[in-house]
Design an enzyme around this catalytic site. Structure first.
Site, PDB file in Angstrom:
ATOM      1  CB  CYS A   1      -0.926  -0.007   1.219  1.00  0.00           C
ATOM      2  SG  CYS A   1      -2.224  -1.261   1.154  1.00  0.00           S
TER       3      CYS A   1
ATOM      4  CB  CYS B   1      11.887   0.909  -4.945  1.00  0.00           C
ATOM      5  SG  CYS B   1      11.751  -0.576  -3.928  1.00  0.00           S
TER       6      CYS B   1
END
Length: 379
Positions: A188, A337
């Site tokens: 999420c 990331c």
């Protein structure tokens, strides 16, 4: 347990239901439920279970409340930012219903503590947000013969089910025998999630938990409920126990809790290396070797904070923009990331495209920032 007059008033609307009545409410007050994760799913589940009078709620979560949680984690408030989620949860739930007991477990659920914690409870509500904890929770529930009320979220879609092998149902591994490849399913935090979606799925989890405790209705055991918020549609898929399941099958091969972090990183096709953020900092600060650093997060994330010198190529754009890296094919390509999931996938794509050495930064920029290493930010 006999209800007091005050309790009769509090739970009157339950007592009026023939399926619950006084005896059912007393059963709820005597019950113990563990909620794994005090986040998006755990918030509505905990609130409704507390309001319903489930006598003992356990909350296991090692995180602190972050401002980015408040868009969906309704258990917490702005005043609780920076505090442990389990402490925030206890204050909120006790304010809602001082009648019940809240047991906090401010730890990560691991193979070392899962059995010890879970065995104390009647039902487990899986509100976690990562695959290692999900497989761990499943296996521990199978070994302890506990029902596992499952929920999961992705962007605008949610899932819910009940895994209860002691009652003849399937387990999570019957549905997903192996975790997806690293980076294939963004969290999420990486992909985003509609704020109200956890409220719907978490409330379904609370409903299923109450039904299990009371032994009423038809549970989601043997079914996977899928909710599409954009289309406002529910659909149900039949699930069956897999006789070849390594945990609950006819000839199980897993008899104890394993290393779930390693299990979820495992992939026969992985051809990249991994380094820590400490090792990346050392390489950048000391100029170790010839390499290029790629940031595969999206543009908004990059604008908020970035590592100096990293080239931004978001993962969804990588396949189309891979030609921009033709001059790096013989160099080491290091990719980061947010936490290491998307960058792992980027490393796989680069390796498949013929790059000789790709390296994933485990922990990503989140851990880089936590350790105090410098970042650039927009003014």
């Amino acid at each position: 347990m006999t209800l007091s007059e005050e309790q009769r008033q509090r739970y009157l609307r339950h007592i009026l239901l023939p399926e619950i009545g006084t005896e059912g409410q007393e059963t709820l007050l005597a019950a113990k439920v563990l909620i794994v994760g005090a986040g998006g799913l755990g918030s509505p589940a905990a609130l409704y279970l507390a309001a319903a009078g489930v006598g003992t709620l356990g909350i296991v979560d090692a995180d602190v409340v972050d401002a980015s949680n408040l868009q969906r984690q309704v258990l917490h408030s702005t005043a609780e930012v920076g505090r442990l989620k389990v402490d925030s949860a206890r204050r909120r739930l006790k304010a809602l219903n001082p009648d019940i007991e809240i047991i906090t477990h401010p730890v990560r659920l691991t193979s070392a503590n899962a059995l010890e914690i879970i065995r104390l409870y009647d039902v487990v509500v899986d509100g976690c947000d990562n695959f290692p904890t999900r497989y761990l929770t499943n296996d521990a529930c199978v070994f302890l013969r506990k029902p596992n009320v499952y929920g999961a979220l992705y962007r605008f879609e949610g899932q819910a089910s009940v895994f209860h092998t002691a009652a003849g149902g399937p387990c999570y591994r019957c549905l997903f025998p192996e975790p997806p490849p690293p980076g294939a399913v963004p969290s999420c935090a990486e992909a985003g999630v509609l704020g109200v979606l956890p409220g719907i799925i978490g409330t379904i989890q609370a409903t299923e938990t109450i039904k299990l405790l009371l032994g009423i209705g038809r549970s989601l055991m043997g079914r996977l409920l899928i909710y599409d918020a954009l289309q406002m549609e529910f659909r149900s898929i039949t699930l069956k126990r897999d006789p070849r399941c390594p945990v609950c099958g006819d000839s199980p091969t897993i008899h104890e809790l394993i290393d779930y972090e390693n299990f979820c990183r495992r992939s026969d096709s992985v051809t990249y290396e991994e380094i820590t953020v400490d090792e990346l900092y050392q390489k950048l600060s000391q100029g170790e070797g010839e390499f290029v650093l790629i940031d595969c997060r999206n543009h908004d994330e990059h604008a908020q904070a970035r590592i100096s010198g990293a080239r931004l190529i978001p993962l969804p754009e990588l396949a189309k923009r891979i030609g921009e890296l033709d001059d790096c094919r013989n160099k080491t390509v290091i990719v980061h990331c947010a936490r290491g999931g998307r960058s792992a996938r980027a490393c796989e794509l680069l390796t498949q495209a013929g790059f000789e050495k790709t390296v994933n930064v485990r922990g990503g920029i989140v851990e880089w920032i936590e350790k105090g290493y410098p970042v650039e930010r927009n003014c």
